[in-house]
Design a protein around this motif. Structure first.
Motif, mmCIF file in Angstrom:
data_model
loop_
_atom_site.group_PDB
_atom_site.id
_atom_site.type_symbol
_atom_site.label_atom_id
_atom_site.label_comp_id
_atom_site.label_asym_id
_atom_site.label_seq_id
_atom_site.Cartn_x
_atom_site.Cartn_y
_atom_site.Cartn_z
ATOM 1 N N GLY A 1 0.842 -1.186 0.000
ATOM 2 C CA GLY A 1 0.000 0.000 0.000
ATOM 3 C C GLY A 1 0.875 1.233 0.000
ATOM 4 N N PRO A 2 0.269 2.422 0.090
ATOM 5 C CA PRO A 2 1.044 3.667 0.111
ATOM 6 C C PRO A 2 2.100 3.713 1.204
ATOM 7 C CG PRO A 2 -1.281 4.126 -0.257
ATOM 8 C CD PRO A 2 -1.189 2.657 0.035
ATOM 9 N N ALA A 3 1.915 2.946 2.287
ATOM 10 C CA ALA A 3 2.897 2.950 3.373
ATOM 11 C C ALA A 3 4.272 2.497 2.905
ATOM 12 C CB ALA A 3 2.417 2.057 4.519
ATOM 13 N N ALA A 4 4.351 1.690 1.845
ATOM 14 C CA ALA A 4 5.654 1.263 1.317
ATOM 15 C C ALA A 4 6.423 2.451 0.748
ATOM 16 C CB ALA A 4 5.467 0.187 0.252
ATOM 17 N N ASP A 5 5.722 3.343 0.054
ATOM 18 C CA ASP A 5 6.374 4.550 -0.460
ATOM 19 C C ASP A 5 6.764 5.494 0.670
ATOM 20 O OD1 ASP A 5 6.305 3.805 -3.109
ATOM 21 O OD2 ASP A 5 4.458 4.883 -3.569
ATOM 22 N N ALA B 1 1.076 -0.421 9.476
ATOM 23 C CA ALA B 1 0.016 0.215 10.261
ATOM 24 C C ALA B 1 0.560 1.224 11.260
ATOM 25 C CB ALA B 1 -0.802 -0.849 10.996
ATOM 26 N N ASP B 2 1.851 1.142 11.600
ATOM 27 C CA ASP B 2 2.446 2.071 12.552
ATOM 28 C C ASP B 2 3.041 3.302 11.881
ATOM 29 O OD1 ASP B 2 1.806 0.517 14.740
ATOM 30 O OD2 ASP B 2 3.652 -0.646 14.637
ATOM 31 N N GLY C 1 -0.908 -4.548 13.968
ATOM 32 C CA GLY C 1 -1.311 -3.229 14.410
ATOM 33 C C GLY C 1 -0.442 -2.618 15.487
ATOM 34 N N SER C 2 0.783 -3.089 15.672
ATOM 35 C CA SER C 2 1.569 -2.590 16.800
ATOM 36 C C SER C 2 3.036 -2.602 16.475
ATOM 37 C CB SER C 2 1.309 -3.476 18.023
ATOM 38 O OG SER C 2 2.278 -3.265 19.013
ATOM 39 N N ARG D 1 -5.655 5.237 12.029
ATOM 40 C CA ARG D 1 -6.146 4.013 11.401
ATOM 41 C C ARG D 1 -7.220 3.310 12.223
ATOM 42 N NH1 ARG D 1 -3.221 1.567 7.384
ATOM 43 N NH2 ARG D 1 -1.415 2.717 6.631
ATOM 44 N N THR D 2 -7.331 3.657 13.498
ATOM 45 C CA THR D 2 -8.274 2.978 14.385
ATOM 46 C C THR D 2 -9.167 4.004 15.051
ATOM 47 O OG1 THR D 2 -6.628 1.252 14.812
ATOM 48 C CG2 THR D 2 -8.488 1.377 16.324
#
Length: 728
Positions: free
Chosen positions: A187-191, A250-251, A397-398, A619-620
């Motif tokens: 997802g965008p988190a990789a970039d 997620a972090d 998630g952590s 995210r939560t």
């Protein structure tokens, strides 16, 4: 690659061909000039490498041509003839970021400006379903005027609206996110991770991890080693960079835009409001990013993960248009020797988006996703098999699990003086001041520098108005908004710590609600106020000019009963509302004058929902209600939120308030059963209670708030008192 320049010239009769700008295993780049427009261009020449490559190339090139953004290299034309594929694009003659960095001409402010510009380019691409997957200094170029442009979206991952039909593409190992190494769903988190690596390198002169020993060792570092704190980098900037380098997607910041907001605010804190003018980098930014860069932040930057050991300097990297980089290799297994920055082919099942994949345990992700090259599978399996079960941050998630040694204890005596039940508690940005408001609209301030012996500051600020039902503090603690039984919202000035004067009303009351106002909330930048009431609506107000607030757009309708709680996401682009109709709704407020609903209402509570709170990463969402439960929701995909785990049960009565700790690993809840509970939400799919309920209040607990360092919890109650609890 051997290219017949005669064929290229025949395919592009409107262009004059120039010399070679770069070459590599995937093709070459030629200089050129459009005859009619007298416009210099770069011509990327690619050859089909596998069956279906032509179709993939056409899909990619057409979509990439839509990326019309000042910080993206523009694509002018696409030409295909036989196995020859040509992309005609903007020619940039200002050199690469690699060259600027080597020359030592890039200041720390310039490095931060690079981060903002690249984030803007990525936000544009991600919004169109394009994931770059190879952000690195060689793919960041400048034009003659110094405007930064991100290049080589031609090797990006493209996803259409129906699924993962995408091209195959290499990434550079020095900047690869863990999920990219494991061939997981991207997802965008990789970039964002790759950009974090680049920014770390620009600010310190070295990458987060030493690329010299071997490609396998470098992968292991990305998977398992926490980067050292960036030496000599001010703490606010270091926190932003290290958060982008979190092992678990997620972090990390939930988007490139959110990363830019954090970075802009941190840079404004460190270098002052005018820092972008000192950067020497041309910037074209969204209004909210520019505003964050102009003003120091009103909220603390989310804490970064813990750090490990330092890494030495990065060796020089290749040429400007991305195909001459010696780190790029064909699809077969590269021979990875010492110092070689090899890359790997990511699987065709990777796709932009899919935020739910980010919450998967990494071992399960590793089992389910295949890595194309067999040697990669063997290498990563050998690394992962020995370490995945013990690596911090590879839980769902952590970043790390919550310590089992946390045993909250009361600090000092209850804080008294309120003349009615406490409606709201909040800490100042530095954590030295605690503010509370009660139902008589009396605001008190407490010096909590010594948490065991807090003292009052000045006199309480009071006002005379109808029954106050809700109160909220602006992020900078200088303004209070209140809503009451008179159907109005009022703004109040909170003077500085030493000023003993009374609370003063700011401007005229905000009129529009037709019934009691039960909830108010400020946006993270303090410029927008939301209010909800018994008329079943939510209203937005522009409070940038505190003396002359104005309504924004039309009331938000959709709830069928009283709106009881509101919360903005950390990036300020989403508003959550909780209602007596048993539902939570999400609203897109990125354009506050034209807010719109996001997806369907969140259902699951069996009674009225009384409180909502976003986690620090956005995210939560936590919600609590009159069904005596707390629920967690995955809202990374705002259009398709889903419940996380089972409802949190333990309170024996209505849960009135919830709040996340600054690191997002703890959740506090206050209840009508007179207790406060702490929950370990490090793994948000399996939350669990932490220790015993906190007892001491003699009436319902109406509000809870963590200090900025997460070491203290404050609770306010209908027993007219506040209590402080030591968390760690």
């Amino acid at each position: 690659m051997i290219v017949n320049e005669g064929r290229v010239a025949a395919a592009l009769p409107g262009y004059e061909l120039g010399g070679e700008l770069g070459s590599g295993t995937f093709g070459l780049v030629l200089a050129g000039r459009h005859r009619g427009l007298d416009r210099p261009v770069a011509i990327k020449v690619l050859a089909a490498s596998h069956d279906g490559a032509a179709a993939e190339f056409a899909v990619e090139a057409r979509l990439l041509a839509t990326l019309d953004h000042p910080h993206v290299v523009r694509v002018y034309d696409l030409v295909e003839t036989g196995d020859l594929h040509l992309i005609v694009m903007e020619l940039l003659d200002g050199g690469t970021l690699t060259a600027r960095h080597k020359m030592g001409t890039l200041s720390p402010q310039g490095a931060c400006a690079v981060g903002l510009a690249v984030s803007a380019a990525l936000s544009c691409a991600h919004a169109r379903g394009v994931l770059h997957r190879d952000i690195k200094p060689d793919n960041i170029l400048f034009n003659a005027a110094g405007l930064l442009k991100v290049n080589d979206f031609g090797i990006a991952k493209i996803v259409d609206g129906s699924g993962a039909t995408a091209s195959q593409v290499a990434g550079t190992a020095a900047y690869m996110a863990p999920e990219q190494i494991l061939a997981g769903r991207l997802g965008p988190a990789a970039d964002v991770y790759a950009l974090g690596c680049v920014l770390y390198q620009l600010l310190t002169g070295r990458p987060p991890f030493d690329p010299a020993p071997s490609i396998h060792a470098l992968w292991e570092h990305h998977l398992n080693t926490l980067p050292a704190p960036p030496t000599g980098v001010p703490a606010p900037l270091a926190a932003v960079v290290l958060r982008a380098l979190a092992k678990d997607p997620a972090d990390r910041p939930p988007s490139a835009h959110a990363f830019a907001l954090d970075l802009a605010s941190a840079a404004a804190t460190v270098y002052g409001p005018g820092w972008t003018a000192q950067a020497g980098i041309g910037l074209r930014l969204d209004d909210d990013i520019r505003a964050a860069a102009a003003d120091p932040p009103s909220l603390p930057i989310s804490p970064a993960p813990a750090a490990a050991t330092a890494a030495p300097e990065l060796a020089a990297i290749g040429t400007g248009y991305g195909i001459g980089d010696p780190s790029l290799r064909p699809r077969r297994a590269p021979s990875a020797g010492p110092g070689e920055q090899a890359t790997m082919m990511a699987g065709a099942d990777q796709a932009v988006g899919a935020p739910t994949a980010h919450a998967r345990p990494w071992r399960r992700l590793f089992r389910r996703r295949r890595i194309i090259a067999p040697f990669v599978l063997a290498a990563v399996a050998a690394i992962a098999a020995a370490t995945l079960t013990s690596v911090p941050g590879l839980q769902s998630g952590s970043a790390t699990a919550v310590s089992p040694d946390i045993h909250p204890v009361p600090l000092g005596q209850p804080l008294t003086g309120s003349t009615n039940w406490v409606t709201q508690v909040a800490f100042s940005r530095d954590g030295r001041t605690l503010i509370d408001a009660d139902a008589n609209n009396m605001v008190r301030r407490w010096d909590v520098t010594d948490r065991a012996y807090p003292t009052s500051i000045g006199q309480p600020r009071t006002s005379s108005t109808a029954l106050v039902l809700s109160a909220a503090f602006s992020p900078d603690g200088r303004m209070v908004a209140s809503g009451g039984a008179d159907h109005m919202v009022r703004l109040w000035d909170v003077p500085d710590r030493a000023d003993p004067t009374r609370l003063g009303q700011l401007g005229e009351p905000l009129v529009g609600h037709t019934n009691w106002v039960f909830s108010v909330a400020f946006s993270p930048d303090g410029r927008t106020l939301a209010s909800g009431g018994a008329d079943n609506t939510v209203r937005l107000w522009n409070v940038a000019d505190r003396l002359h607030p104005t309504p924004l757009g039309q009331p938000l309708t959709g709830h069928t009963d009283v709106v009881l709680s509101l919360a903005f996401s950390p990036d300020g682009r989403t508003l959550a509302s909780a209602s007596k109709d048993h539902t939570v709704r999400l609203w897109n407020v990125a354009g506050p004058t034209r807010p719109t609903p996001l997806g369907q209402p969140l259902t699951g509570h069996t009674n009225r929902v009384l409180s909502v709170a976003f986690s620090p990463d956005g995210r939560t969402l936590a919600s609590s209600g009159a069904d005596d439960t707390v629920r967690l929701w995955n809202v990374a995909d705002r259009l398709h939120p889903t419940p996380l785990g089972r409802p949190l049960t333990g309170h024996t009565n209505i849960v009135l308030s919830v709040a996340f700790s600054p690191d997002g690993r703890l959740l506090a809840s206050g209840s009508q059963d007179h207790t406060v509970r702490l929950w370990n939400v490090a793994d948000r799919t399996r939350p669990n209670p932490l220790d015993q309920p906190l007892k001491g209040h003699t009436a319902p607990v109406t509000s809870v708030a963590f200090s900025p360092d997460g070491r203290t919890l404050a609770s306010g109650s209908q027993d007219h008192t506040l209590r402080l609890w030591q968390i760690r």
